[in-house]
Design a protein around this motif. Structure first.
Motif, PDB file in Angstrom:
ATOM      1  N   GLY A   1       0.816  -1.211   0.000  1.00  0.00           N
ATOM      2  CA  GLY A   1       0.000   0.000   0.000  1.00  0.00           C
ATOM      3  C   GLY A   1       0.845   1.253   0.000  1.00  0.00           C
ATOM      4  N   ALA A   2       1.921   1.259   0.789  1.00  0.00           N
ATOM      5  CA  ALA A   2       2.797   2.441   0.862  1.00  0.00           C
ATOM      6  C   ALA A   2       3.413   2.757  -0.496  1.00  0.00           C
ATOM      7  N   ALA A   3       3.667   1.732  -1.307  1.00  0.00           N
ATOM      8  CA  ALA A   3       4.270   1.942  -2.629  1.00  0.00           C
ATOM      9  C   ALA A   3       3.350   2.717  -3.571  1.00  0.00           C
ATOM     10  N   VAL A   4       2.041   2.726  -3.290  1.00  0.00           N
ATOM     11  CA  VAL A   4       1.099   3.481  -4.128  1.00  0.00           C
ATOM     12  C   VAL A   4       0.369   4.551  -3.343  1.00  0.00           C
ATOM     13  N   GLY A   5       0.845   4.838  -2.123  1.00  0.00           N
ATOM     14  CA  GLY A   5       0.266   5.914  -1.335  1.00  0.00           C
ATOM     15  C   GLY A   5      -1.085   5.599  -0.719  1.00  0.00           C
ATOM     16  N   MET A   6      -1.278   4.348  -0.302  1.00  0.00           N
ATOM     17  CA  MET A   6      -2.524   4.001   0.376  1.00  0.00           C
ATOM     18  C   MET A   6      -2.191   3.239   1.655  1.00  0.00           C
ATOM     19  N   THR A   7      -3.146   3.124   2.531  1.00  0.00           N
ATOM     20  CA  THR A   7      -2.948   2.408   3.782  1.00  0.00           C
ATOM     21  C   THR A   7      -3.021   0.908   3.557  1.00  0.00           C
ATOM     22  N   SER A   8      -2.588   0.163   4.565  1.00  0.00           N
ATOM     23  CA  SER A   8      -2.692  -1.297   4.469  1.00  0.00           C
ATOM     24  C   SER A   8      -4.160  -1.714   4.427  1.00  0.00           C
ATOM     25  N   GLN A   9      -5.028  -0.950   5.100  1.00  0.00           N
ATOM     26  CA  GLN A   9      -6.460  -1.271   5.087  1.00  0.00           C
ATOM     27  C   GLN A   9      -7.042  -1.098   3.682  1.00  0.00           C
ATOM     28  N   ALA A  10      -6.631  -0.034   2.995  1.00  0.00           N
ATOM     29  CA  ALA A  10      -7.123   0.191   1.630  1.00  0.00           C
ATOM     30  C   ALA A  10      -6.662  -0.932   0.707  1.00  0.00           C
ATOM     31  N   TRP A  11      -5.378  -1.318   0.853  1.00  0.00           N
ATOM     32  CA  TRP A  11      -4.863  -2.425   0.036  1.00  0.00           C
ATOM     33  C   TRP A  11      -5.639  -3.702   0.368  1.00  0.00           C
ATOM     34  N   GLY A  12      -5.897  -3.920   1.654  1.00  0.00           N
ATOM     35  CA  GLY A  12      -6.621  -5.107   2.094  1.00  0.00           C
ATOM     36  C   GLY A  12      -8.022  -5.195   1.507  1.00  0.00           C
ATOM     37  N   LEU A  13      -8.659  -4.047   1.287  1.00  0.00           N
ATOM     38  CA  LEU A  13      -9.993  -4.058   0.670  1.00  0.00           C
ATOM     39  C   LEU A  13      -9.935  -4.603  -0.753  1.00  0.00           C
ATOM     40  N   TYR A  14      -8.869  -4.277  -1.480  1.00  0.00           N
ATOM     41  CA  TYR A  14      -8.708  -4.845  -2.825  1.00  0.00           C
ATOM     42  C   TYR A  14      -8.530  -6.357  -2.734  1.00  0.00           C
ATOM     43  N   GLU A  15      -7.673  -6.812  -1.793  1.00  0.00           N
ATOM     44  CA  GLU A  15      -7.417  -8.252  -1.666  1.00  0.00           C
ATOM     45  C   GLU A  15      -8.627  -9.009  -1.138  1.00  0.00           C
ATOM     46  N   ALA A  16      -9.518  -8.319  -0.435  1.00  0.00           N
ATOM     47  CA  ALA A  16     -10.726  -8.959   0.087  1.00  0.00           C
ATOM     48  C   ALA A  16     -11.855  -8.960  -0.943  1.00  0.00           C
ATOM     49  N   GLY A  17     -11.630  -8.339  -2.098  1.00  0.00           N
ATOM     50  CA  GLY A  17     -12.658  -8.288  -3.129  1.00  0.00           C
ATOM     51  C   GLY A  17     -13.767  -7.308  -2.803  1.00  0.00           C
ATOM     52  N   ARG A  18     -13.462  -6.304  -1.990  1.00  0.00           N
ATOM     53  CA  ARG A  18     -14.483  -5.344  -1.576  1.00  0.00           C
ATOM     54  C   ARG A  18     -14.373  -4.027  -2.335  1.00  0.00           C
ATOM     55  N   ARG A  19     -13.512  -3.994  -3.353  1.00  0.00           N
ATOM     56  CA  ARG A  19     -13.375  -2.813  -4.196  1.00  0.00           C
ATOM     57  C   ARG A  19     -13.569  -3.228  -5.648  1.00  0.00           C
ATOM     58  N   PRO A  20     -14.707  -2.918  -6.256  1.00  0.00           N
ATOM     59  CA  PRO A  20     -14.949  -3.335  -7.644  1.00  0.00           C
ATOM     60  C   PRO A  20     -14.005  -2.665  -8.635  1.00  0.00           C
ATOM     61  N   GLY A  21     -13.299  -1.602  -8.229  1.00  0.00           N
ATOM     62  CA  GLY A  21     -12.344  -0.937  -9.112  1.00  0.00           C
ATOM     63  C   GLY A  21     -11.216  -1.848  -9.556  1.00  0.00           C
ATOM     64  N   LEU A  22     -11.078  -3.003  -8.915  1.00  0.00           N
ATOM     65  CA  LEU A  22     -10.031  -3.943  -9.279  1.00  0.00           C
ATOM     66  C   LEU A  22     -10.181  -4.444 -10.717  1.00  0.00           C
ATOM     67  N   PHE A  23     -11.388  -4.310 -11.295  1.00  0.00           N
ATOM     68  CA  PHE A  23     -11.593  -4.699 -12.694  1.00  0.00           C
ATOM     69  C   PHE A  23     -10.954  -3.705 -13.665  1.00  0.00           C
TER      70      PHE A  23
END
Length: 197
Positions: free
Chosen positions: A34-56
């Motif tokens: 997350g730090a490598a793209v300027g986001m928190t670990s929680q924000a990164w975790g939302l992508y890995e949990a499939g809770r951010r549809p922007g991953l498409f």
């Protein structure tokens, strides 16, 4: 808020699992990625949990995989590894865009090596098996396997290189830089994963 249909939710879950697989193979925590793209670990975790549809979105995939020093094509290969490959014949000539999906070329050949010293400590110590990608050049402070002209393999941290030499270091507490002539080397290969028992 619009809800996902079950098929889209399943596809998102597989894509999220592939992103998590890539991060773990790169040896990074969610906080580091997350730090490598300027986001928190929680924000990164939302992508890995499939809770951010922007991953498409291709731009989001490029941003997230870039934080791992990888590409969206690597994400597609990871998707195939975690069981998300659609039922179709494999591509033979590279990557072909098909809307949101990619048909990937054959996955890169990875090799394994068991460490016999602590030069990658604390990330990996003696007895741990690492996976490395022949032909993939490491980034600074990344583990690498150096293949010498006489066939020996050495595991070090990559420090840098120029036209004539490659500079390497040991792990934590080992700050001395070792300089090897490029003419004495067959290759320098990036370590991409630690295989935990």
């Amino acid at each position: 808020m619009a809800r996902f249909d079950p098929k889209a939710a399943e596809e998102l879950a597989r894509l999220a699992a592939a992103l998590a697989d890539l991060r773990r193979r790169q040896g990074l925590s969610q906080a580091e990625a997350g730090a490598a793209v300027g986001m928190t670990s929680q924000a990164w975790g939302l992508y890995e949990a499939g809770r951010r549809p922007g991953l498409f979105r291709p731009d989001v995939q490029a941003r997230l995989t870039g934080a791992l020093d990888l590409t969206p094509e690597d994400l597609r290969l990871a998707l195939a590894r975690v069981g998300g490959e659609p039922d179709r014949a494999p591509a033979t000539g590279g990557v072909e865009a098909q809307g949101r999906t990619f048909t990937a070329a054959a996955p890169p050949t990875l090799r394994r090596l068991q460490l016999d010293d602590d030069r990658l400590a604390p990330w990996a110590v003696s007895g741990v098996v690492i996976e490395y990608a022949p032909g993939r050049w490491p980034r600074r402070d990344q583990g690498c396997v150096v293949e010498t002209a006489d066939g020996r393999l050495m595991v070090r941290l990559y420090d840098g290189a120029d036209a004539d030499v490659v500079r390497l270091r040991g792990g934590a507490g080992l700050t001395e830089v070792e300089t090897l002539r490029r003419a004495d080397l067959r290759g320098v290969h990036a370590v991409v994963a630690r295989i935990d028992p």
